[in-house]
Design a protein around this motif. Sequence first.
Motif, mmCIF file in Angstrom:
data_model
loop_
_atom_site.group_PDB
_atom_site.id
_atom_site.type_symbol
_atom_site.label_atom_id
_atom_site.label_comp_id
_atom_site.label_asym_id
_atom_site.label_seq_id
_atom_site.Cartn_x
_atom_site.Cartn_y
_atom_site.Cartn_z
ATOM 1 N N GLU A 160 17.792 5.895 17.141
ATOM 2 C CA GLU A 160 18.396 7.231 17.026
ATOM 3 C C GLU A 160 17.443 8.183 16.299
ATOM 4 O OE1 GLU A 160 22.079 6.541 15.022
ATOM 5 O OE2 GLU A 160 22.888 5.297 16.647
ATOM 6 N N VAL A 161 16.785 7.663 15.262
ATOM 7 C CA VAL A 161 15.804 8.471 14.522
ATOM 8 C C VAL A 161 14.641 8.851 15.429
ATOM 9 C CG1 VAL A 161 14.122 8.458 12.623
ATOM 10 C CG2 VAL A 161 16.413 7.510 12.275
ATOM 11 N N TYR A 162 14.146 7.878 16.197
ATOM 12 C CA TYR A 162 13.014 8.137 17.093
ATOM 13 C C TYR A 162 13.374 9.206 18.125
ATOM 14 C CZ TYR A 162 11.258 3.674 15.229
ATOM 15 O OH TYR A 162 10.841 2.654 14.413
ATOM 16 N N LYS A 163 14.577 9.095 18.682
ATOM 17 C CA LYS A 163 14.992 10.063 19.710
ATOM 18 C C LYS A 163 15.097 11.471 19.127
ATOM 19 C CE LYS A 163 17.459 6.906 22.814
ATOM 20 N NZ LYS A 163 18.752 6.526 23.421
ATOM 21 N N GLU A 164 15.439 11.539 17.855
ATOM 22 C CA GLU A 164 15.608 12.838 17.213
ATOM 23 C C GLU A 164 14.286 13.420 16.716
ATOM 24 O OE1 GLU A 164 17.618 14.713 13.156
ATOM 25 O OE2 GLU A 164 18.176 12.682 13.794
ATOM 26 N N LYS A 165 13.395 12.563 16.200
ATOM 27 C CA LYS A 165 12.238 13.086 15.459
ATOM 28 C C LYS A 165 10.880 12.817 16.102
ATOM 29 C CE LYS A 165 14.596 12.810 10.976
ATOM 30 N NZ LYS A 165 14.549 12.306 9.592
ATOM 31 N N ALA A 166 10.783 11.847 16.987
ATOM 32 C CA ALA A 166 9.477 11.520 17.568
ATOM 33 C C ALA A 166 9.110 12.527 18.665
ATOM 34 C CB ALA A 166 9.482 10.099 18.136
ATOM 35 N N PRO A 203 0.819 -1.218 0.000
ATOM 36 C CA PRO A 203 0.000 0.000 0.000
ATOM 37 C C PRO A 203 0.853 1.269 0.000
ATOM 38 C CG PRO A 203 0.109 -0.929 2.201
ATOM 39 C CD PRO A 203 0.803 -1.909 1.300
ATOM 40 N N GLU A 204 0.274 2.338 -0.460
ATOM 41 C CA GLU A 204 0.904 3.658 -0.374
ATOM 42 C C GLU A 204 0.469 4.307 0.941
ATOM 43 O OE1 GLU A 204 3.058 5.196 -2.325
ATOM 44 O OE2 GLU A 204 3.183 3.490 -3.723
ATOM 45 N N PHE A 205 1.422 4.810 1.708
ATOM 46 C CA PHE A 205 1.076 5.466 2.980
ATOM 47 C C PHE A 205 2.250 6.326 3.434
ATOM 48 C CE2 PHE A 205 3.112 1.459 3.984
ATOM 49 C CZ PHE A 205 3.970 1.767 5.037
ATOM 50 N N GLU A 206 1.992 7.217 4.366
ATOM 51 C CA GLU A 206 3.016 8.060 4.955
ATOM 52 C C GLU A 206 3.169 7.713 6.428
ATOM 53 O OE1 GLU A 206 4.903 10.179 3.311
ATOM 54 O OE2 GLU A 206 3.864 9.706 1.420
ATOM 55 N N VAL A 207 4.392 7.832 6.930
ATOM 56 C CA VAL A 207 4.657 7.565 8.351
ATOM 57 C C VAL A 207 4.896 8.897 9.057
ATOM 58 C CG1 VAL A 207 6.132 6.397 10.014
ATOM 59 C CG2 VAL A 207 5.707 5.341 7.793
ATOM 60 N N GLU A 208 4.092 9.159 10.077
ATOM 61 C CA GLU A 208 4.239 10.392 10.849
ATOM 62 C C GLU A 208 4.776 10.049 12.241
ATOM 63 O OE1 GLU A 208 4.909 13.684 11.925
ATOM 64 O OE2 GLU A 208 3.796 13.808 10.033
ATOM 65 N N LEU A 209 6.036 10.406 12.464
ATOM 66 C CA LEU A 209 6.657 10.091 13.754
ATOM 67 C C LEU A 209 6.199 11.030 14.861
ATOM 68 C CD1 LEU A 209 10.399 9.180 13.032
ATOM 69 C CD2 LEU A 209 8.727 7.795 14.250
ATOM 70 N N LYS A 210 6.014 12.287 14.542
ATOM 71 C CA LYS A 210 5.715 13.274 15.577
ATOM 72 C C LYS A 210 4.208 13.351 15.788
ATOM 73 C CE LYS A 210 8.692 16.634 15.901
ATOM 74 N NZ LYS A 210 9.329 16.389 17.206
ATOM 75 N N GLY A 211 3.696 12.470 16.624
ATOM 76 C CA GLY A 211 2.271 12.455 16.906
ATOM 77 C C GLY A 211 1.882 13.511 17.925
ATOM 78 N N LYS A 212 0.574 13.675 18.123
ATOM 79 C CA LYS A 212 0.080 14.681 19.072
ATOM 80 C C LYS A 212 0.402 14.276 20.506
ATOM 81 C CE LYS A 212 -3.724 16.240 16.128
ATOM 82 N NZ LYS A 212 -5.194 16.343 15.974
ATOM 83 N N LYS A 213 0.268 13.013 20.807
ATOM 84 C CA LYS A 213 0.511 12.538 22.169
ATOM 85 C C LYS A 213 1.973 12.113 22.317
ATOM 86 C CE LYS A 213 -1.200 9.297 25.647
ATOM 87 N NZ LYS A 213 -2.111 8.164 25.932
ATOM 88 N N ALA A 214 2.645 12.692 23.313
ATOM 89 C CA ALA A 214 4.065 12.393 23.526
ATOM 90 C C ALA A 214 4.247 10.987 24.086
ATOM 91 C CB ALA A 214 4.682 13.408 24.475
ATOM 92 N N ILE A 255 13.330 3.315 7.057
ATOM 93 C CA ILE A 255 14.715 3.046 6.624
ATOM 94 C C ILE A 255 15.024 3.816 5.351
ATOM 95 C CG2 ILE A 255 16.221 1.250 5.685
ATOM 96 C CD1 ILE A 255 14.875 -0.696 7.691
ATOM 97 N N GLU A 256 14.068 3.797 4.412
ATOM 98 C CA GLU A 256 14.270 4.511 3.145
ATOM 99 C C GLU A 256 14.282 6.019 3.363
ATOM 100 O OE1 GLU A 256 12.231 4.785 -1.320
ATOM 101 O OE2 GLU A 256 11.263 3.625 0.272
ATOM 102 N N ALA A 257 13.327 6.519 4.154
ATOM 103 C CA ALA A 257 13.201 7.969 4.361
ATOM 104 C C ALA A 257 14.403 8.555 5.086
ATOM 105 C CB ALA A 257 11.920 8.260 5.144
ATOM 106 N N ASN A 258 15.032 7.747 5.948
ATOM 107 C CA ASN A 258 16.161 8.242 6.734
ATOM 108 C C ASN A 258 17.505 7.735 6.228
ATOM 109 O OD1 ASN A 258 14.870 9.744 9.187
ATOM 110 N ND2 ASN A 258 13.637 7.897 8.907
ATOM 111 N N ASP A 259 17.468 7.137 5.024
ATOM 112 C CA ASP A 259 18.684 6.689 4.344
ATOM 113 C C ASP A 259 19.560 5.812 5.245
ATOM 114 O OD1 ASP A 259 20.276 6.538 2.079
ATOM 115 O OD2 ASP A 259 21.555 8.206 2.700
ATOM 116 N N ILE A 260 18.909 4.854 5.899
ATOM 117 C CA ILE A 260 19.644 3.932 6.777
ATOM 118 C C ILE A 260 20.236 2.808 5.932
ATOM 119 C CG2 ILE A 260 19.423 2.273 8.672
ATOM 120 C CD1 ILE A 260 17.207 4.059 9.812
ATOM 121 N N LYS A 261 21.554 2.712 5.962
ATOM 122 C CA LYS A 261 22.247 1.668 5.207
ATOM 123 C C LYS A 261 23.203 0.939 6.138
ATOM 124 C CE LYS A 261 22.144 3.934 0.642
ATOM 125 N NZ LYS A 261 21.404 5.142 0.997
ATOM 126 N N ILE A 262 23.333 -0.361 5.926
ATOM 127 C CA ILE A 262 24.230 -1.166 6.760
ATOM 128 C C ILE A 262 25.248 -1.846 5.862
ATOM 129 C CG2 ILE A 262 24.384 -3.117 8.347
ATOM 130 C CD1 ILE A 262 21.566 -2.506 9.222
#
Length: 442
Positions: A416-422, A115-126, A351-358
């Motif tokens: 690390e992404v969550y700590k920065e953007k959520a 499916p096509e969808f967007e991921v929103e990390l910064k929700g209203k509720k902390a 992973i794609e949006a934050n260019d995570i590569k291993i």
Amino acid sequence: MNITRENVDALNAVVKVDIAKEDYSDKVEKILTDYRKTANIPGFRKGHVPMGMVKKQYGKAVLVDEVNKLLQDALNKYLTEEKLDVLGQPLPKPQDDIDWDAEKFSFEFELGLAPEFEVELKGKKAITQYNIVADDKMIDEQVERIQKQYGKLVSQDTVEKDSEITGTFTNEEKEIDNKVTLTLDKFEGKATEKQFIGAKAGDVITLKTKGLYSDEHELMHALKLSHDDVHGLDIEVNFTINEINKRELADLDQELFDKLFGEGTVKSVTELKDKIKEDAEKQFVQQADQKLLNDVTEYLVENTKFDLPAEFLTKWMQTAGEKEMNAEEAKEEYEKSEKSLRYQLIEGKLIEANDIKITMDDIKDHARNMIKAQMAQFGQMNPSDKELDDIAARVLSNQDEARRISEQIISQRLLEVYKEKANLKTKELSYENFVKEVYGDK
């Protein structure tokens, strides 16, 4: 060869593959020619078998095999070139008996589309990010545990509240005869403790097993019985006291500090407490991070809305595993795995949006650090690079282990992404209160 696609809806499509004679005839002819050179048929010299006979004997099998190879190659190439993000694997649509004597063939495959969808990390509720601290109570308890561990036993005449009592549990009917060393704080009720206080070596104390310990595992150890045997056990046992000791606390001196941390690392009680606090809080960070990872995962799955091709995936699951399932079993399996599948898709987007590569170097470095930490627990503080590389190579030769390490690195990067953007709120509390709040334990 011709490939066409018809989109049934946003999540389902049908791909049709048309294969003509010119797509497979040369390959089939070559294989049959090679067969003719090596065929061993009675009445004919090797290499001189009539081609008609070779075709009659092997032709259809070779044709079917080559058409299937063409089909799979063409389908895989098409999905790649069209950049179709499919779920599961293409499912061949059932066909009536295929006429393998025909020159053209058509095959249809069902596709389940992501499916096509967007991921929103910064929700209203902390989401709560815990900062777990080692409070004075915990540190003092750890200091006392160290003193007890390295202290010495002093014989006592009578049992006191903090005594270590060695004795034997017996019960003739259940054939219990087990020698143990116990402390009174392990018992569930104060009444049991009172039975022991003031008792002497040689005294026999009768106890009821029901409610003796809050944890059945303690009772299993005390009576040396299996889990099934102690479950619901309600009998009387005798405890004969053999020996009573009190553990004299070790002195908090340089000799103890050096024994614990190496020579000169810790030089005072204050430094000892600081070291205990530092080591404890390093471990707490791992627990707090895991809790945060779990909570953000739960939030993302619950709040990222999209549909899945459920009917297709249920059908695909019937034949995807090692054991085929019927429709009801596949439906049940899909319902159990739907949440996990949703998170896999969300994780892929992140992973794609934050260019995570291993890289392989990342995996090797992680393995080395993991091995180094494990070796340190056994006192091997300075392993050589060669030793670490050799062990890491052995670990990573196991594909399951390499995959597990790769998944750990991805989780770390996502954290690390969550700590920065959520949307996070920090809450500082002691480990005891963390356990109460998160797990409801006392």
